[in-house]
Design a protein around this motif. Sequence first.
Motif, PDB file in Angstrom:
ATOM      1  N   GLU A  56      43.750  37.102  42.503  1.00 33.14           N
ATOM      2  CA  GLU A  56      43.465  37.451  41.120  1.00 33.14           C
ATOM      3  C   GLU A  56      44.744  37.719  40.351  1.00 33.14           C
ATOM      4  O   GLU A  56      45.745  38.162  40.900  1.00 33.14           O
ATOM      5  CB  GLU A  56      42.536  38.663  41.038  1.00 33.14           C
ATOM      6  CG  GLU A  56      43.166  39.934  41.568  1.00 33.14           C
ATOM      7  CD  GLU A  56      42.261  41.147  41.412  1.00 33.14           C
ATOM      8  OE1 GLU A  56      41.049  40.997  41.581  1.00 33.14           O
ATOM      9  OE2 GLU A  56      42.799  42.233  41.150  1.00 33.14           O
ATOM     10  N   THR A 111      38.132  40.015  45.427  1.00 32.48           N
ATOM     11  CA  THR A 111      38.384  38.586  45.203  1.00 32.48           C
ATOM     12  C   THR A 111      39.656  38.178  45.926  1.00 32.48           C
ATOM     13  O   THR A 111      40.623  38.930  45.958  1.00 32.48           O
ATOM     14  CB  THR A 111      38.544  38.309  43.705  1.00 32.48           C
ATOM     15  OG1 THR A 111      39.062  39.474  43.096  1.00 32.48           O
ATOM     16  CG2 THR A 111      37.248  37.932  43.088  1.00 32.48           C
ATOM     17  N   THR A 148      36.839  43.221  34.909  1.00 35.79           N
ATOM     18  CA  THR A 148      37.006  41.907  35.525  1.00 35.79           C
ATOM     19  C   THR A 148      36.586  40.868  34.508  1.00 35.79           C
ATOM     20  O   THR A 148      35.572  41.052  33.821  1.00 35.79           O
ATOM     21  CB  THR A 148      36.116  41.792  36.775  1.00 35.79           C
ATOM     22  OG1 THR A 148      36.341  42.943  37.583  1.00 35.79           O
ATOM     23  CG2 THR A 148      36.448  40.554  37.569  1.00 35.79           C
ATOM     24  N   HIS A 166      41.374  42.492  35.704  1.00 34.58           N
ATOM     25  CA  HIS A 166      41.434  41.671  36.917  1.00 34.58           C
ATOM     26  C   HIS A 166      40.838  40.296  36.602  1.00 34.58           C
ATOM     27  O   HIS A 166      39.715  40.214  36.110  1.00 34.58           O
ATOM     28  CB  HIS A 166      40.630  42.323  38.046  1.00 34.58           C
ATOM     29  CG  HIS A 166      41.121  43.697  38.397  1.00 34.58           C
ATOM     30  ND1 HIS A 166      41.993  43.931  39.422  1.00 34.58           N
ATOM     31  CD2 HIS A 166      40.875  44.907  37.839  1.00 34.58           C
ATOM     32  CE1 HIS A 166      42.261  45.233  39.492  1.00 34.58           C
ATOM     33  NE2 HIS A 166      41.585  45.842  38.537  1.00 34.58           N
ATOM     34  N   ASP A 225      39.156  49.687  34.734  1.00 35.65           N
ATOM     35  CA  ASP A 225      39.251  48.408  35.433  1.00 35.65           C
ATOM     36  C   ASP A 225      38.184  47.482  34.883  1.00 35.65           C
ATOM     37  O   ASP A 225      37.007  47.838  34.905  1.00 35.65           O
ATOM     38  CB  ASP A 225      38.988  48.609  36.938  1.00 35.65           C
ATOM     39  CG  ASP A 225      40.260  48.918  37.690  1.00 35.65           C
ATOM     40  OD1 ASP A 225      41.203  49.394  37.042  1.00 35.65           O
ATOM     41  OD2 ASP A 225      40.303  48.684  38.905  1.00 35.65           O
TER      42      ASP A 225
END
Lengths: 188, 415
Positions: free
Chosen positions: A87, A84, A37, A104, A35
């Motif tokens: 997204e 968040t 961001t 993300h 993952d």
Amino acid sequence: MPVTERVVGQQALDRVTAELGSLVGDARVNFDQIDVTCTPGNLVEVVAKLREAAGIEARFFTFLSAVDRTAFGGEERPDTERGTPLEVLVHLYSPDHATHINIHVPVDQADPRCPSITSVFGGALWAERECAEMFGIDFTDHPNLTNLYLPEDFEGNPLRKAFKLPTRMVKPWPGAKDPEEAAGGGRG
Amino acid sequence: MTVSREELVGRLEADGQGAFVEWFDETDERMVINMGPVHPSTHGVLRLLLTLDGETVLECKPIIGYLHTGMEKECEDQTWRAAITIVTRMDYLAPFFNEQAYSLAVEKLLDIEVPPRGKYIRSLITEMNRLSSHLVAFGTQGLDMGAMSAMFYGFREREVILDFFEMVTGLRMNNNYFLPGGVWEDLPEDWERAARTIVEMMKRRVEEYEQLITENPIFLERTKGIGAITTEEALALGATGPILRATGYDWDLRRDMPYDAFEDGLSFSVPVAAEGDVYARYKVRIAEIRESTKLVEQLIDRMPSGDHKNMDPKITHPPRDELNRSMEAVIHHFKLSTQGYTVPPGETYAAVESPRGELGVYAISDGGSSPYRCHVRDPSFVNLQSLGPMARGGLVADLISTIASVDPVMGGVDR
């Protein structure tokens, strides 16, 4: 081609963070998937780098969608980490290394904008159109950002949490709950 | 000079041709015609806007959404268990794969194990489903080429497989049979005989199909070199399944990301072809029918005994006879029936190799008793994007065979 070298978990995370450096914020291993961001501004560069980088080669575009986390945790569990509010979510896969990467991309809730990744992955054309109508996200420089599923005059963005399905709404019980509250003390 | 639409439609209607033409340019004779959404060779409510130069397709624009019912949104209002009734309706020719991908994602989030028998039953049923789905692809491919008998034979065998599904799950389609933790009921008593009958039948019948179609000169004429794309194009568009394998790219999630019984190393090969055209896709599908038949045979032979689902009382209903004896079982039953179970917060992606390619589910839990978000990556949706590049430059008649070779299921495209 069959997987040449399986790269998952921490090893994959190391490679991804080494390649992307400061382009991405938070990066972690999540159920053997990576993952990361990143900001909308960096998205196209991140996607292009992941596709080309030696040792990652995430050449396969799996899907693009979005998540509206405004109702996260619901009313009963407001303490749950919200994340968040809105997204964009891009999933890439590396056929050579069996690495899954979730990107993300938090976008502004009131005026959501995100650059289109169609210049890197042509397959994102429809996915972005779907995402645009369902979440109201503007994919700048998308060649044809018209509705894919919904009629042109449709109002609202169905997959946003604020969009309630009328048939699923909990309606208040039409009568009185207590006999005392009812007209005639419950006997009328 | 562009003729107005009214004028042109009036002229065509006077000719008895109907009002299919959207637009016509008299200077270079380009024409935009509308094909669908109700057209027998579009495999559902698929509408295509074609720009034609005579018989040549200059551009092919699929217009979708006629079957859109917002299933992803609907999932958010169901309990984790009940959302399976929604996802199974997406790709209606391969319902078990939807259920399997969803169950795998939820199992990851729940961090539960599926007992070996549950895994094997799932794989057995999905391989049977691959057979039944490819039989439809085979039948419709033949039908669209004018070989109506292919349709009859394909559907005749499919019927036997659907009967097996009915015997096992109670339903012919939208089975709602898999659930996070396994399958909801064990195989019925007589399953082995029924399954072996199907194996024997398919071994014999697939030879017949090949004799009927594979070397047929008309079929070859209409499929060889038609609707070809390259591996690079297919990968860039995200096309998977027989479309990608027909371009020579060896890709199969059952081998690359093993799940359920494939974790135990079943022996099968991944058929590929090099040409990337309609014929190559047909060959790949026929070879896959053979491979799946082999797999079904292995799965029958190796079917383990034991539980068919995870028996954790927190996520699965207690056996019926326990309700008479145990108060605890009654409480679990009540809790599961009224509000379902909760899933720890988290999100993950799980994918399976469906007959059309990679079918994946991205499930998000916020700790509640229903999916917070359930995004489905349906292979039909992604593969259909490749129809434009495939059709460009071909004839209208070629387009028909190309659609059949993409094998889109509109339930999956529109979700």
